[in-house]
Design an enzyme around this catalytic site. Structure first.
Site, mmCIF file in Angstrom:
data_model
loop_
_atom_site.group_PDB
_atom_site.id
_atom_site.type_symbol
_atom_site.label_atom_id
_atom_site.label_comp_id
_atom_site.label_asym_id
_atom_site.label_seq_id
_atom_site.Cartn_x
_atom_site.Cartn_y
_atom_site.Cartn_z
ATOM 1 N N GLU A 95 0.834 -1.196 0.000
ATOM 2 C CA GLU A 95 0.000 0.000 0.000
ATOM 3 C C GLU A 95 0.878 1.259 0.000
ATOM 4 O OE1 GLU A 95 -3.169 0.032 2.756
ATOM 5 O OE2 GLU A 95 -3.902 -1.932 2.149
ATOM 6 N N ARG A 101 -1.901 -10.721 3.127
ATOM 7 C CA ARG A 101 -3.080 -11.569 2.974
ATOM 8 C C ARG A 101 -3.825 -11.154 1.712
ATOM 9 N NH1 ARG A 101 -6.725 -7.675 3.966
ATOM 10 N NH2 ARG A 101 -6.376 -6.211 5.667
#
Length: 622
Positions: A275, A297
């Protein structure tokens, strides 16, 4: 390849994993709490094992019970989905020590990226650009204040173990720093058991850009391009899309290459997301995009990446966990078209986005697009879990067409009596700035009042309700949901009531003007229009204490009273906090509706209350 998979999760992600596992010929095992005994994921799996009472801390977060369920059923692998135990390195190790296959990132990778301060240092060493800030070991208030002053305000305080917007505070001025730090640390300690923080420079026009990465045990790492997740409310993603609007090829190449370096730095295996925060004040530029964190994940928004690449990421997860190599090379991957996803929540935007719980007596999301849900009509939305009930996903050749198609789907949502944010989503999608790709993480907050809109029926919806009612009076065999006869007798009228207002309207045959659907029951008519639901009574009746306007403050949902801030006889002002209710993992402040005096106080700290329980009654000031 193993032949039986246990899914250590619930809801739409459990159903999503089951669907791919079945396609691959794998048997599936679901786990469930008491609240989910008859849930869709349980009904969809080949087997199901009960693991505890409704609270997640006593069921879905108890790793020992999940491992025991796998052994009991002969499942050789465990897929954690997202949330719950998906990024718990200790659980991943326990799964492997039990001789089972962990369908997720290696425990070492989870630990390496689990704390934001350590992750930033690691990324800096790997040549990944990071946001200017402070992530040192000296956690004294004095040192943190000095560093914040040096960075320059506004700054962002972030818990090193944070997530989901918790343990995060923006500080606009030096005078506010100490109070914000204390508040952030209290929340971080309560939520994560760790009150250490880092500081970051606040980005003026921030966009949330993330890159999907995938690694295997053979040393291969690829990226599957970027997603834009800038439309957020209170740091929670609401609408996500791929590719990112305004992303040029040069910038894409650099940010995706940085994401691959990040994954390789921790010897990553499986699906993960890097991110980034982008300073979009001058558009997307490679030198203004900085690493924030890595999610080790599968992400909630993974479907938009699947839609533009044609890849089934869950299938890749299962194959890589079984020791296979990534099925495609980087050169085999390309972007095709545009995909966009909206998160449909069981919440009421007109009431401050309070979660909405209860039975789904009517639940119809239509058949267009890709619908990812963990519920069906007749199920119940429990206060024990996250209020997201579906993901609405659309792919089209162009962004403009994808946005328009998703807005249409949102406007066509029919859910009753549970409230949803469908109309709010449609309003956001149809905002001019969004349509033109002018977005950042503050988009929703700036436009919140307009996006929430009017929760009351307009004239066209009142007329549609009358038309449905009249049709039912003419022919009680007609379901009304499919429309009504345009040649119905115009002299027939219906008297309807809605929240204390009554109207008598004759049939006009112009229901289409409201774009409404609906149906009629014994004493009421229900109308669905533009993503909202409206109930009209056909006989006078009280609106209930919640809507009586007499100062009665009712519990908006089942929950626990965390604090009571007033006593009987106290003088209060409009908007003053009266008490705090905890429900669906969130705190909700209930406030005075007007200036007055606390006449009755039924709530007590620590009490469990049911929906519409009278908590406080305020009498208007004389």
């Amino acid at each position: 390849m193993f032949d039986k998979l246990l899914i250590a999760n619930r809801g739409e992600i459990a159903c999503r994993i089951i669907r791919t596992a079945r396609k691959m010929g794998l048997a599936t095992v679901a786990v469930h709490s008491d609240a989910d005994a008859n849930a869709l994921h349980v009904r969809s799996a080949d087997e199901a094992v009960h693991i505890g009472p409704p609270p997640a801390a006593e069921s879905y977060l108890v790793g020992e019970r999940i491992i025991a369920a796998a052994k009991q059923t002969g499942a050789q692998a465990i897929h954690p989905g997202y949330g719950f135990l998906s990024e718990n390195a200790g659980f991943a190790e326990a799964v492997q020590e039990a001789g089972l296959i962990w369908v997720g990132a290696p425990p070492s990778s989870i630990r390496a990226m689990g704390l934001k301060d350590a992750a930033k240092k690691l990324m800096r060493g790997a040549g990944v650009p990071v946001t200017p800030g402070y992530d040192g070991e000296d956690q004294s208030a004095e040192r943190l204040k000095q560093e914040a002053d040096a960075i320059g305000y506004p700054v962002l305080i972030k818990a090193v173990a944070g997530g989901g917007g918790k343990g995060m505070r923006k500080v606009d001025a030096a005078a506010d720093f100490d109070a914000a730090l204390q508040s952030c640390r209290r929340e971080a300690k309560a939520s994560f058991g760790n009150d250490d923080v880092i500081l970051e420079k606040w980005i003026t026009s921030p966009r949330h850009i993330e890159v999907q990465v995938f690694g295997d045990s053979h040393g291969n790492v690829v990226h599957l391009f970027e997603r834009d997740c800038s439309l957020q409310r209170r740091h929670q993603k609401v609408i996500e899309e791929a590719p990112a609007p305004g992303m040029d090829e040069a910038t894409r190449e650099e940010i995706c290459a940085a994401a691959v370096r990040a994954a390789k730095a921790v010897d990553y295996e499986g699906a993960g997301t890097i991110e980034f925060i982008a300073d979009a004040s001058e558009g997307l530029r490679a030198d203004r995009i900085f690493f924030m964190e890595m999610n080790t994940r599968l992400q909630v928004e993974h479907p938009v990446t699947e839609e533009i690449t044609g890849v089934d990421l869950v299938e890749w997860q299962l194959r890589v966990a079984a020791g296979e190599a990534i099925p495609l090379s980087q050169d085999d991957l390309a972007i095709e078209g545009h995909a966009i996803e909206a998160r449909l929540y069981a919440e009421d935007p007109s009431s401050g986005f309070l979660p909405s719980t209860g039975p789904l007596d009517h639940f119809d999301l239509g058949t267009r697009g890709r619908i990812e849900t963990g519920v069906s009509e007749g199920d119940t939305i429990s206060p024990d879990y996250d209020p997201m009930i579906a993901k609405l996903v659309v792919w089209r050749e162009t962004r403009e067409d994808a946005v328009e198609a998703l807005a249409d789907i949102c406007e066509g949502v029919e859910v009753w009596p549970v409230k949803t944010n469908a109309a709010f989503l449609a309003n956001a999608l149809l905002e001019d700035d969004f349509l033109e790709g002018h977005l950042d993480t503050g988009f929703i907050e700036r436009k919140l009042e307009r996006l929430v809109g009017d929760a009351e029926p307009n004239d066209a919806i009142w007329q549609a309700a009358a038309d449905f009612t009249v049709l039912d009076a003419i022919d009680d065999t007609a379901p009304a949901a499919s429309g009504f006869r345009l040649n119905a007798d115009p002299r027939i009228a219906a008297t309807l009531f809605h929240k204390g207002e009554s109207r008598t309207l004759a049939v006009t045959g112009e229901r289409d003007a409201a774009h409404a659907t609906g149906f009629v029951e014994d004493t009421r008519t229900l109308v669905f229009a533009d993503g909202q639901s409206f109930e009209f009574a056909r006989e006078a009746r009280g609106g209930g204490a919640a809507a009586a306007g007499d100062g009665a403050i009712l519990a908006p949902m089942p929950g626990k009273v965390l604090s009571v801030d007033v006593a009987e006889g106290d003088t209060v002002e409009a908007g003053q906090r009266l008490l705090v209710l905890e429900a669906m993992k969130m705190e909700h402040a209930l406030t005075a509706p007007f200036d007055g005096v606390v006449a009755d106080l039924s709530a007590s700290e620590g009490a469990q209350v049911q929906v519409e329980t009278l908590l406080v009654r305020v009498e208007a000031a004389k």
